[in-house]
Design a protein around this motif. Structure first.
Motif, PDB file in Angstrom:
ATOM      1  N   ASP A 237       0.843  -1.199   0.000  1.00 51.48           N
ATOM      2  CA  ASP A 237       0.000   0.000   0.000  1.00 51.48           C
ATOM      3  C   ASP A 237       0.877   1.248   0.000  1.00 51.48           C
ATOM      4  OD1 ASP A 237       0.730  -0.878   2.626  1.00 51.48           O
ATOM      5  OD2 ASP A 237      -0.571   0.680   3.452  1.00 51.48           O
ATOM      6  N   PHE A 238       0.326   2.343  -0.481  1.00 52.92           N
ATOM      7  CA  PHE A 238       1.088   3.595  -0.554  1.00 52.92           C
ATOM      8  C   PHE A 238       0.126   4.776  -0.581  1.00 52.92           C
ATOM      9  CE2 PHE A 238       0.430   2.058  -4.861  1.00 52.92           C
ATOM     10  CZ  PHE A 238      -0.038   3.174  -5.543  1.00 52.92           C
ATOM     11  N   HIS A 239       0.654   5.956  -0.324  1.00 55.12           N
ATOM     12  CA  HIS A 239      -0.124   7.191  -0.420  1.00 55.12           C
ATOM     13  C   HIS A 239       0.379   7.973  -1.626  1.00 55.12           C
ATOM     14  CE1 HIS A 239      -2.257  10.826   0.432  1.00 55.12           C
ATOM     15  NE2 HIS A 239      -1.142  11.507   0.654  1.00 55.12           N
TER      16      HIS A 239
ATOM     17  N   ARG B  79      -3.896   1.006   6.924  1.00 52.68           N
ATOM     18  CA  ARG B  79      -3.095   1.089   5.706  1.00 52.68           C
ATOM     19  C   ARG B  79      -2.867   2.555   5.374  1.00 52.68           C
ATOM     20  NH1 ARG B  79      -3.381  -3.270   1.546  1.00 52.68           N
ATOM     21  NH2 ARG B  79      -3.410  -1.534   0.081  1.00 52.68           N
ATOM     22  N   LEU B  80      -2.034   2.791   4.368  1.00 48.13           N
ATOM     23  CA  LEU B  80      -1.768   4.164   3.942  1.00 48.13           C
ATOM     24  C   LEU B  80      -2.835   4.691   2.988  1.00 48.13           C
ATOM     25  CD1 LEU B  80       2.095   3.927   3.328  1.00 48.13           C
ATOM     26  CD2 LEU B  80       0.908   4.805   5.351  1.00 48.13           C
ATOM     27  N   ASP B  81      -3.657   3.790   2.464  1.00 46.97           N
ATOM     28  CA  ASP B  81      -4.658   4.183   1.479  1.00 46.97           C
ATOM     29  C   ASP B  81      -6.063   4.072   2.062  1.00 46.97           C
ATOM     30  OD1 ASP B  81      -5.013   1.467   1.649  1.00 46.97           O
ATOM     31  OD2 ASP B  81      -4.180   1.019  -0.325  1.00 46.97           O
ATOM     32  N   TYR B  82      -7.052   4.292   1.209  1.00 49.39           N
ATOM     33  CA  TYR B  82      -8.463   4.124   1.559  1.00 49.39           C
ATOM     34  C   TYR B  82      -8.929   2.761   1.078  1.00 49.39           C
ATOM     35  CZ  TYR B  82      -8.732   9.254   2.148  1.00 49.39           C
ATOM     36  OH  TYR B  82      -8.556  10.553   2.546  1.00 49.39           O
ATOM     37  N   GLN B  83      -9.956   2.232   1.743  1.00 46.07           N
ATOM     38  CA  GLN B  83     -10.562   0.991   1.287  1.00 46.07           C
ATOM     39  C   GLN B  83     -12.077   1.073   1.434  1.00 46.07           C
ATOM     40  OE1 GLN B  83      -9.748  -2.585   3.573  1.00 46.07           O
ATOM     41  NE2 GLN B  83     -10.264  -3.917   1.854  1.00 46.07           N
TER      42      GLN B  83
ATOM     43  N   VAL C 228     -17.899 -10.570  -0.758  1.00 46.46           N
ATOM     44  CA  VAL C 228     -17.477  -9.197  -0.485  1.00 46.46           C
ATOM     45  C   VAL C 228     -16.576  -8.700  -1.603  1.00 46.46           C
ATOM     46  CG1 VAL C 228     -16.257  -7.677   1.125  1.00 46.46           C
ATOM     47  CG2 VAL C 228     -17.645  -9.569   2.009  1.00 46.46           C
ATOM     48  N   CYS C 229     -16.886  -7.520  -2.113  1.00 43.04           N
ATOM     49  CA  CYS C 229     -16.045  -6.846  -3.098  1.00 43.04           C
ATOM     50  C   CYS C 229     -15.274  -5.733  -2.389  1.00 43.04           C
ATOM     51  CB  CYS C 229     -16.893  -6.238  -4.218  1.00 43.04           C
ATOM     52  SG  CYS C 229     -18.053  -7.365  -5.001  1.00 43.04           S
ATOM     53  N   TRP C 230     -14.038  -5.490  -2.794  1.00 42.68           N
ATOM     54  CA  TRP C 230     -13.240  -4.465  -2.136  1.00 42.68           C
ATOM     55  C   TRP C 230     -12.383  -3.708  -3.139  1.00 42.68           C
ATOM     56  CZ3 TRP C 230      -8.161  -5.442  -3.151  1.00 42.68           C
ATOM     57  CH2 TRP C 230      -7.798  -6.777  -3.412  1.00 42.68           C
ATOM     58  N   ILE C 231     -12.026  -2.493  -2.749  1.00 40.39           N
ATOM     59  CA  ILE C 231     -11.170  -1.666  -3.601  1.00 40.39           C
ATOM     60  C   ILE C 231     -10.319  -0.767  -2.723  1.00 40.39           C
ATOM     61  CG2 ILE C 231     -12.972   0.115  -3.877  1.00 40.39           C
ATOM     62  CD1 ILE C 231     -11.830   0.514  -6.743  1.00 40.39           C
ATOM     63  N   HIS C 232      -9.047  -0.649  -3.066  1.00 42.58           N
ATOM     64  CA  HIS C 232      -8.118   0.250  -2.381  1.00 42.58           C
ATOM     65  C   HIS C 232      -7.792   1.413  -3.318  1.00 42.58           C
ATOM     66  CE1 HIS C 232      -7.210  -2.194   1.164  1.00 42.58           C
ATOM     67  NE2 HIS C 232      -7.267  -3.256   0.374  1.00 42.58           N
ATOM     68  N   PHE C 233      -7.788   2.620  -2.765  1.00 40.38           N
ATOM     69  CA  PHE C 233      -7.532   3.804  -3.598  1.00 40.38           C
ATOM     70  C   PHE C 233      -6.855   4.882  -2.759  1.00 40.38           C
ATOM     71  CE2 PHE C 233     -11.735   3.821  -1.775  1.00 40.38           C
ATOM     72  CZ  PHE C 233     -11.969   5.119  -1.352  1.00 40.38           C
TER      73      PHE C 233
END
Length: 284
Positions: free
Chosen positions: A14-16, A46-50, A96-101
């Motif tokens: 993960d990253f920002h 984490r550093l990102d959103y989920q 469950v569906c997921w997304i990191h952004f």
């Protein structure tokens, strides 16, 4: 457990990101079959959103130190560095569906579409359109065609727009009974998709007018019962093409079609290629 997921640059780190207003890192779908429980424990976040979408069954989340049961038709959002503790059980038939952004303008974007900074769980309704968008994002991350990063943002923005629209029809006390009935219908169609299903018969057996049932179902899911059943069949066919050696005729029969040619036409219409082409693409 069935898993379909994809990661930007094939990295799970993960990253920002500070160079884009919005950047999509990864996306996936989990569906429990034989695995009894799937827990996630990230005490430092984490550093990102989920965002996680409970498409079927239920999931259990710890929010601000309190465990909450999240039913199908809701989404959960975690922000950077928020502790993430949640799990799903196979007995609940969870999907469950997921997304990191990430990005430098994410909070403003979320606010614009009704997801405020103090929001953690929000109602979205159960719609195959959500799953289709998650599948599209996964595919873009897997294929990495020209301009795919821009396409990822496009699909995610469409997801936010659909969430925002649904916020205006979330259930109030006066129509909670209708939404419970639609929940039951959704679950029935999910479990019996491989059988012959008559929407008219289902409505009659539940003592409701067919036209009214179809209208309420579309309000709740964003699609008609017939379209929903078809989408469930196609999504399960896709899973079978990816995970089994059954031939096309066998898969057509398993998802409720006795005519393989008709099944193939519907599959092509939804996914843009024939079942055999899809399977060859997955194997390459």
């Amino acid at each position: 457990m069935y898993t379909n997921s994809a990661y930007w640059n094939q990295s799970k780190i993960d990253f920002h990101d500070q160079t884009h207003p919005l950047f999509i890192e990864s996306c996936g779908i989990y569906r429990l079959y034989t695995l009894d429980k799937r827990p996630t424990n990230r005490p430092n976040g984490r550093l990102d959103y989920q965002i996680l979408y409970v498409a079927a069954g239920k999931a259990y989340f710890s929010i601000n130190g309190r465990e909450q049961t999240v039913e199908a038709g809701n989404m959960v959002i975690y922000r950077p560095k928020e502790p993430q503790m949640y799990y799903y059980n196979a007995v609940d038939q969870s999907e469950v569906c997921w997304i990191h952004f990430t990005g430098n303008d994410v909070e403003n974007i979320l606010n614009r579409y009704g997801i405020s900074a103090d929001t953690h769980i929000f109602y979205t309704g159960t719609s195959m359109e959500y799953k289709n968008l998650f599948q599209s994002i996964i595919q873009e991350l897997q294929l990495t065609k020209e301009d795919y990063e821009e396409m990822l943002v496009h699909y995610f923005m469409e997801l936010l727009i659909r969430i925002h629209r649904m916020s205006y029809v979330k259930p109030h006390k006066k129509n909670m009974q209708i939404f419970r009935e639609m929940d039951e219908a959704v679950e029935y169609f999910r479990q019996h998709y491989s059988e012959p299903i008559s929407v008219e018969t289902y409505a009659t057996e539940h003592n409701v007018n067919t036209g009214g049932f179809i209208k309420n179902f579309k309000t709740y899911t964003g699609t008609t019962p017939a379209q929903f059943i078809q989408s469930v069949r196609m999504m399960n066919a896709r899973v079978m093409l990816e995970t089994t050696d059954n031939n096309i005729s066998e898969i057509a029969d398993l998802v409720g079609y006795d005519d393989p040619l008709y099944f193939s036409r519907l599959f092509r219409k939804q996914f843009g290629c024939s079942p055999s082409q899809f399977r060859k693409r997955e194997l390459t």
